[in-house]
Design a protein around this motif. Structure first.
Motif, PDB file in Angstrom:
ATOM      1  N   SER A 171     -16.840   7.125   2.502  1.00  0.00           N
ATOM      2  CA  SER A 171     -17.538   6.562   3.679  1.00  0.00           C
ATOM      3  C   SER A 171     -17.194   5.093   3.868  1.00  0.00           C
ATOM      4  CB  SER A 171     -19.058   6.737   3.523  1.00  0.00           C
ATOM      5  OG  SER A 171     -19.514   6.110   2.325  1.00  0.00           O
ATOM      6  N   LYS A 172     -16.863   4.428   2.760  1.00  0.00           N
ATOM      7  CA  LYS A 172     -16.522   3.004   2.821  1.00  0.00           C
ATOM      8  C   LYS A 172     -15.310   2.772   1.928  1.00  0.00           C
ATOM      9  CE  LYS A 172     -18.488  -1.595   2.066  1.00  0.00           C
ATOM     10  NZ  LYS A 172     -19.698  -2.346   1.612  1.00  0.00           N
ATOM     11  N   PRO A 173     -14.253   2.179   2.462  1.00  0.00           N
ATOM     12  CA  PRO A 173     -13.047   1.943   1.654  1.00  0.00           C
ATOM     13  C   PRO A 173     -13.345   1.074   0.446  1.00  0.00           C
ATOM     14  CG  PRO A 173     -12.609   1.585   3.985  1.00  0.00           C
ATOM     15  CD  PRO A 173     -14.102   1.720   3.855  1.00  0.00           C
ATOM     16  N   VAL A 174     -12.588   1.319  -0.613  1.00  0.00           N
ATOM     17  CA  VAL A 174     -12.709   0.536  -1.845  1.00  0.00           C
ATOM     18  C   VAL A 174     -11.342  -0.045  -2.190  1.00  0.00           C
ATOM     19  CG1 VAL A 174     -14.620   1.920  -2.730  1.00  0.00           C
ATOM     20  CG2 VAL A 174     -12.256   2.552  -3.305  1.00  0.00           C
ATOM     21  N   ARG A 175     -11.370  -1.051  -3.046  1.00  0.00           N
ATOM     22  CA  ARG A 175     -10.116  -1.659  -3.465  1.00  0.00           C
ATOM     23  C   ARG A 175      -9.302  -0.660  -4.282  1.00  0.00           C
ATOM     24  NH1 ARG A 175      -9.615  -7.218  -7.053  1.00  0.00           N
ATOM     25  NH2 ARG A 175      -7.310  -7.298  -7.101  1.00  0.00           N
ATOM     26  N   PRO A 176      -8.024  -0.465  -3.960  1.00  0.00           N
ATOM     27  CA  PRO A 176      -7.227   0.520  -4.700  1.00  0.00           C
ATOM     28  C   PRO A 176      -6.987   0.090  -6.137  1.00  0.00           C
ATOM     29  CG  PRO A 176      -5.844  -0.731  -3.192  1.00  0.00           C
ATOM     30  CD  PRO A 176      -7.257  -1.108  -2.883  1.00  0.00           C
ATOM     31  N   CYS A 177      -6.715   1.069  -6.979  1.00  0.00           N
ATOM     32  CA  CYS A 177      -6.514   0.801  -8.404  1.00  0.00           C
ATOM     33  C   CYS A 177      -5.090   0.299  -8.649  1.00  0.00           C
ATOM     34  CB  CYS A 177      -6.778   2.069  -9.231  1.00  0.00           C
ATOM     35  SG  CYS A 177      -5.611   3.415  -8.880  1.00  0.00           S
ATOM     36  N   ILE A 178      -4.770   0.096  -9.936  1.00  0.00           N
ATOM     37  CA  ILE A 178      -3.480  -0.486 -10.291  1.00  0.00           C
ATOM     38  C   ILE A 178      -2.312   0.421  -9.945  1.00  0.00           C
ATOM     39  CG2 ILE A 178      -3.465   0.437 -12.645  1.00  0.00           C
ATOM     40  CD1 ILE A 178      -2.279  -2.251 -13.546  1.00  0.00           C
ATOM     41  N   ASN A 179      -2.571   1.747  -9.829  1.00  0.00           N
ATOM     42  CA  ASN A 179      -1.482   2.674  -9.487  1.00  0.00           C
ATOM     43  C   ASN A 179      -0.883   2.343  -8.124  1.00  0.00           C
ATOM     44  OD1 ASN A 179      -1.560   4.150 -11.846  1.00  0.00           O
ATOM     45  ND2 ASN A 179      -2.973   5.699 -11.030  1.00  0.00           N
ATOM     46  N   TYR A 180      -1.731   1.855  -7.234  1.00  0.00           N
ATOM     47  CA  TYR A 180      -1.222   1.462  -5.905  1.00  0.00           C
ATOM     48  C   TYR A 180      -0.286   0.263  -6.036  1.00  0.00           C
ATOM     49  CZ  TYR A 180      -1.095  -0.407  -1.174  1.00  0.00           C
ATOM     50  OH  TYR A 180      -0.666  -0.902   0.041  1.00  0.00           O
ATOM     51  N   SER A 181      -0.681  -0.702  -6.862  1.00  0.00           N
ATOM     52  CA  SER A 181       0.159  -1.890  -7.060  1.00  0.00           C
ATOM     53  C   SER A 181       1.482  -1.535  -7.735  1.00  0.00           C
ATOM     54  CB  SER A 181      -0.582  -2.925  -7.903  1.00  0.00           C
ATOM     55  OG  SER A 181      -1.798  -3.298  -7.273  1.00  0.00           O
ATOM     56  N   MET A 182       1.456  -0.502  -8.564  1.00  0.00           N
ATOM     57  CA  MET A 182       2.666  -0.075  -9.264  1.00  0.00           C
ATOM     58  C   MET A 182       3.477   0.930  -8.436  1.00  0.00           C
ATOM     59  SD  MET A 182       1.006   0.431 -13.080  1.00  0.00           S
ATOM     60  CE  MET A 182       2.544   1.024 -13.774  1.00  0.00           C
ATOM     61  N   LYS A 183       3.017   1.161  -7.203  1.00  0.00           N
ATOM     62  CA  LYS A 183       3.685   2.091  -6.287  1.00  0.00           C
ATOM     63  C   LYS A 183       3.716   3.523  -6.836  1.00  0.00           C
ATOM     64  CE  LYS A 183       6.542  -1.439  -4.101  1.00  0.00           C
ATOM     65  NZ  LYS A 183       7.913  -1.864  -3.706  1.00  0.00           N
ATOM     66  N   ARG A 184       2.626   3.881  -7.526  1.00  0.00           N
ATOM     67  CA  ARG A 184       2.475   5.252  -7.997  1.00  0.00           C
ATOM     68  C   ARG A 184       1.407   5.993  -7.220  1.00  0.00           C
ATOM     69  NH1 ARG A 184       3.220   5.318 -14.581  1.00  0.00           N
ATOM     70  NH2 ARG A 184       5.279   4.310 -14.621  1.00  0.00           N
ATOM     71  N   CYS A 185       0.827   5.363  -6.266  1.00  0.00           N
ATOM     72  CA  CYS A 185      -0.188   5.983  -5.416  1.00  0.00           C
ATOM     73  C   CYS A 185      -0.099   5.340  -4.043  1.00  0.00           C
ATOM     74  CB  CYS A 185      -1.590   5.789  -6.019  1.00  0.00           C
ATOM     75  SG  CYS A 185      -2.928   6.452  -4.983  1.00  0.00           S
ATOM     76  N   SER A 186      -0.334   6.143  -3.012  1.00  0.00           N
ATOM     77  CA  SER A 186      -0.248   5.616  -1.636  1.00  0.00           C
ATOM     78  C   SER A 186      -1.543   4.981  -1.172  1.00  0.00           C
ATOM     79  CB  SER A 186       0.162   6.743  -0.686  1.00  0.00           C
ATOM     80  OG  SER A 186      -0.710   7.851  -0.824  1.00  0.00           O
ATOM     81  N   GLY A 187      -2.602   4.960  -2.020  1.00  0.00           N
ATOM     82  CA  GLY A 187      -3.847   4.251  -1.707  1.00  0.00           C
ATOM     83  C   GLY A 187      -4.709   4.889  -0.644  1.00  0.00           C
ATOM     84  N   PRO A 188      -4.968   6.212  -0.678  1.00  0.00           N
ATOM     85  CA  PRO A 188      -5.828   6.826   0.343  1.00  0.00           C
ATOM     86  C   PRO A 188      -7.283   6.368   0.239  1.00  0.00           C
ATOM     87  CG  PRO A 188      -5.318   8.405  -1.393  1.00  0.00           C
ATOM     88  CD  PRO A 188      -4.455   7.219  -1.646  1.00  0.00           C
ATOM     89  N   CYS A 189      -7.700   5.883  -0.944  1.00  0.00           N
ATOM     90  CA  CYS A 189      -9.087   5.447  -1.100  1.00  0.00           C
ATOM     91  C   CYS A 189      -9.381   4.195  -0.264  1.00  0.00           C
ATOM     92  CB  CYS A 189      -9.413   5.190  -2.570  1.00  0.00           C
ATOM     93  SG  CYS A 189      -8.320   3.970  -3.335  1.00  0.00           S
ATOM     94  N   ASP A 190      -8.344   3.428   0.057  1.00  0.00           N
ATOM     95  CA  ASP A 190      -8.506   2.206   0.850  1.00  0.00           C
ATOM     96  C   ASP A 190      -7.924   2.385   2.256  1.00  0.00           C
ATOM     97  OD1 ASP A 190      -9.329  -0.411   1.297  1.00  0.00           O
ATOM     98  OD2 ASP A 190      -7.393  -1.237   0.649  1.00  0.00           O
ATOM     99  N   GLY A 191      -7.626   3.608   2.628  1.00  0.00           N
ATOM    100  CA  GLY A 191      -7.090   3.868   3.956  1.00  0.00           C
ATOM    101  C   GLY A 191      -5.677   3.347   4.151  1.00  0.00           C
ATOM    102  N   LYS A 192      -4.903   3.170   3.055  1.00  0.00           N
ATOM    103  CA  LYS A 192      -3.545   2.663   3.164  1.00  0.00           C
ATOM    104  C   LYS A 192      -2.577   3.711   3.735  1.00  0.00           C
ATOM    105  CE  LYS A 192      -4.566  -1.290   1.163  1.00  0.00           C
ATOM    106  NZ  LYS A 192      -4.537  -2.574   1.892  1.00  0.00           N
ATOM    107  N   VAL A 193      -2.969   4.957   3.744  1.00  0.00           N
ATOM    108  CA  VAL A 193      -2.124   6.021   4.258  1.00  0.00           C
ATOM    109  C   VAL A 193      -3.001   6.991   5.031  1.00  0.00           C
ATOM    110  CG1 VAL A 193      -2.376   7.386   2.132  1.00  0.00           C
ATOM    111  CG2 VAL A 193      -0.418   7.796   3.623  1.00  0.00           C
ATOM    112  N   SER A 194      -2.486   7.491   6.107  1.00  0.00           N
ATOM    113  CA  SER A 194      -3.256   8.468   6.890  1.00  0.00           C
ATOM    114  C   SER A 194      -3.249   9.827   6.191  1.00  0.00           C
ATOM    115  CB  SER A 194      -2.642   8.606   8.282  1.00  0.00           C
ATOM    116  OG  SER A 194      -1.353   9.187   8.216  1.00  0.00           O
ATOM    117  N   GLN A 195      -4.221  10.637   6.556  1.00  0.00           N
ATOM    118  CA  GLN A 195      -4.296  11.974   5.953  1.00  0.00           C
ATOM    119  C   GLN A 195      -3.066  12.798   6.320  1.00  0.00           C
ATOM    120  OE1 GLN A 195      -8.028  13.960   6.569  1.00  0.00           O
ATOM    121  NE2 GLN A 195      -7.242  15.964   5.943  1.00  0.00           N
ATOM    122  N   GLU A 196      -2.553  12.625   7.535  1.00  0.00           N
ATOM    123  CA  GLU A 196      -1.378  13.387   7.971  1.00  0.00           C
ATOM    124  C   GLU A 196      -0.150  13.026   7.135  1.00  0.00           C
ATOM    125  OE1 GLU A 196       1.354  14.092  11.996  1.00  0.00           O
ATOM    126  OE2 GLU A 196      -0.438  12.801  12.041  1.00  0.00           O
TER     127      GLU A 196
END
Length: 616
Positions: A171-196
């Protein structure tokens, strides 16, 4: 205490007879009691050797095995293509039946799968031990757990999938974890990538795990070459390892018996001389969980298309449950696919599709069923040599069963090194103690008819001198000419044996008991018997011929001269170098050799001169 002897005394002899007919291939064996309850399930690289070991070992260090064998009534088996398949199948069957004596596997452990939670808005890639009907996509199982986990980590990195257990979207975006910084996650928890876009990555992941990897390997190869050209060798090494992981993943999935979300029955048929074998493999949730085998006598079930279909109908009419969504049949099994499909549509409320696979994984499964049918037939209905000789008696119209058959064959090289071989078969099986070899003594030149007459006469004379019985049947390798020579040879004997011949190439049988030559189909048991005998005597005769010929070629013609042995011949050739120079040497020169007097040298010269005169 010798447990093995105790077990042998108490178990029925039929079990030990059954063991001798177990296939020598990888697979799973299932030990059952008299109520058909599963006692133990195990795997083996060689089914026959593994099961035999239970009855040859004392098992003093495993006291539960003799107790289990006391309850044993019969042993079933399922053959597989390799040991890995046997390992997976063993685990699946143990998980299904949970036998009491499978002590080490009672934890219900299972090889891991990769699970893609496609039912979630932002799917994850998980490692699980159990396949559930929850809408997710499953891949595996994987027997190499380390490579599988490396593959999963690599896939997450390539497709940038989330690794957390958050219920997305939040319901509310959160700061992405270290995996996003290491480019191992696209960061959906912070809305960095669309669901599509995220689900597009998931689609690529599914194609990757499904085996569609050529494009990806090509792209990674190009990137690796580029990194190498730019002297980024560490990056190139990483890419090289990634490519190898993809290839490892392909290898791991090739040995998998699982078809994702597939329920099917697979039929295989094997046709023998006197029997027909039917094997049915049951796949549920993509796992091979059980098999059934049936054996029919061809005298009661003619191998025809109509009866093929009837057998399939009878099988499902006797089942309590509805048939699975798919039934796989062999391509050349003679089944009427359209007729069977109509019958299933009318008979059952659930949808069942009849398939005759032409290629792919399902075709491989049909081949596996056919292999099980063939091996089951070999175990339960092995070739009966007694039945074969009875069939031969009927075909040749012989007055009695040919329990003892002796076969002859001539082997030569032009007019040189002519020998003959004789083999003896008792009750349709080779009796090697009765094999004999002959050097042709009375025939000059290449006359196969006279040679056959000599050998048959010598054999029967020897038996007569030793007061031994004649064989029931003489089988001659050849056509009417060789048969006629053998018949002439036996005229001098009282109560001679019966005679028949088998012509080469045409494979035609000749017998004085029938007026016409006999042509049998290639699968006829009598023809297969005489072909086995003919091939054996040919092998035996030509082996002897090669042995004699090899000895002759390694022998000097000087050894034919009286008084010249192998050592003397070697001294002469060492001194003069060749036979031609020896002929031109003087008596005095020959006498110089140690062991040669002038008289012996003169005798040698005279023998060589006489040999030249005879050649002229």
């Amino acid at each position: 205490m010798d447990y093995s002897n105790t077990i042998r005394k108490k178990l029925d002899q039929s079990i030990f007879d059954q063991l001798n007919r177990f296939p020598e291939s990888p697979g799973v064996y299932i030990m059952k009691d008299e109520t058909d309850k599963v006692l133990y399930i195990g795997k083996a690289i060689n089914l026959r050797n593994r099961v035999r070991s239970y009855f040859s070992d004392s098992h003093e260090d495993r006291a539960h095995i003799p107790v289990m064998l006391q309850k044993l009534d019969h042993i079933d088996w399922i053959a597989t293509n390799n040991e890995t398949e046997a390992l997976i199948l063993e685990a699946n069957l143990i998980r299904t039946h949970q036998p009491n004596y499978n002590v080490k596997l009672r934890d219900d452990s299972h090889f891991p799968y990769l699970k893609v939670t496609v039912n979630e808005p932002f799917p994850r890639l998980l490692v699980v031990r159990k396949v559930e009907k929850d809408g997710a996509r499953y891949f595996g199982p994987y027997t190499d757990v380390r490579s599988m986990r490396r593959l999963a980590a690599f896939a997450k990195k390539i497709f940038r999938l989330r690794d957390c257990s958050k219920q997305l979207p939040l319901s509310k975006p959160v700061r992405p974890c270290i995996n996003y910084s290491m480019k191992r996650c696209s960061g959906p928890c912070d809305g960095k990538v669309s669901q599509e876009n995220y689900r597009n990555n998931v689609s690529d992941l599914i194609r990757f795990l499904s085996g569609k990897r050529n494009d990806l390997i090509r792209d990674l190869t190009q990137s690796m070459e580029k990194a190498s050209e730019e002297y980024r060798f560490e990056d190139a090494a990483v890419l090289r390892d990634q490519i190898q992981l993809i290839k490892d993943a392909s290898r791991l999935q090739q040995v998998d018996l699982k078809l994702a979300d597939t329920d099917c029955d697979v039929f295989g048929i094997a046709e023998g001389d006197r029997t027909v074998s039917l094997a049915v493999l049951h796949f549920r949730d993509g796992l091979l969980i059980s098999s059934r085998n049936y054996l029919f006598k061809r005298t009661t079930w003619e191998f025809s298309n109509t009866n093929h279909d009837n057998i399939l109908l009878q099988f499902y009419q006797e089942q309590q449950d509805n048939p699975p969504p798919e039934i796989l049949l062999p391509e050349n099994g003679g089944f009427e696919q359209e007729i069977l499909q109509n019958w299933f549509n009318q008979q059952f409320s659930s949808k069942t599709t009849i398939l005759i696979p032409q290629k792919g994984t399902k075709k491989i499964l049909v081949g596996m069923a056919e292999k099980n049918a063939s091996l089951y037939m070999a175990q339960k209905a092995p070739v009966s040599a007694i039945d074969d000789i009875i069939d031969l008696q009927k075909v040749l119209c012989l007055p009695k069963i040919p329990e003892v058959i002796e076969a002859f064959d001539i082997s030569n090289l032009g007019e040189s090194f002519t020998v003959a071989g004789m083999v003896q078969f008792k009750d349709g099986m080779p009796n090697k103690s009765g094999y004999r070899r002959y050097k042709i003594k009375t025939v000059d030149g290449q006359n196969d008819f006279a040679m056959m007459m000599e050998v048959v006469s010598r054999r029967l004379c020897r038996l007569q001198e030793e007061n031994k019985p004649f064989p029931d049947l003489l089988l001659i390798d050849g056509g009417p000419g060789q048969l006629s020579s053998a018949l002439d040879a036996i005229k001098q004997f009282q109560n001679p044996p019966l005679v028949a011949s088998l012509a080469k190439r045409e494979e035609i049988l000749y017998s004085p008991c029938v007026s016409e030559p006999i042509r049998l189909p290639p699968t006829h048991p009598a023809r297969r018997l005489v072909e086995r005998i003919r091939d054996e005597v040919h092998r035996y005769a030509i082996t002897y011929h090669r042995k004699i010929r090899g000895k002759q070629f390694g022998r000097s013609i000087l050894e034919d001269v009286e008084g010249i042995g192998k050592k003397s011949a070697q001294l002469l050739l060492k001194k003069f170098g060749s036979l031609e120079r020896l002929k031109n040497a003087s008596i005095e020169e020959i006498a110089e050799i140690n062991g040669f007097s002038e008289a012996k040298a003169r005798k040698l010269k005279d023998a060589l001169s006489q040999r030249e005169i005879n050649r002229e």
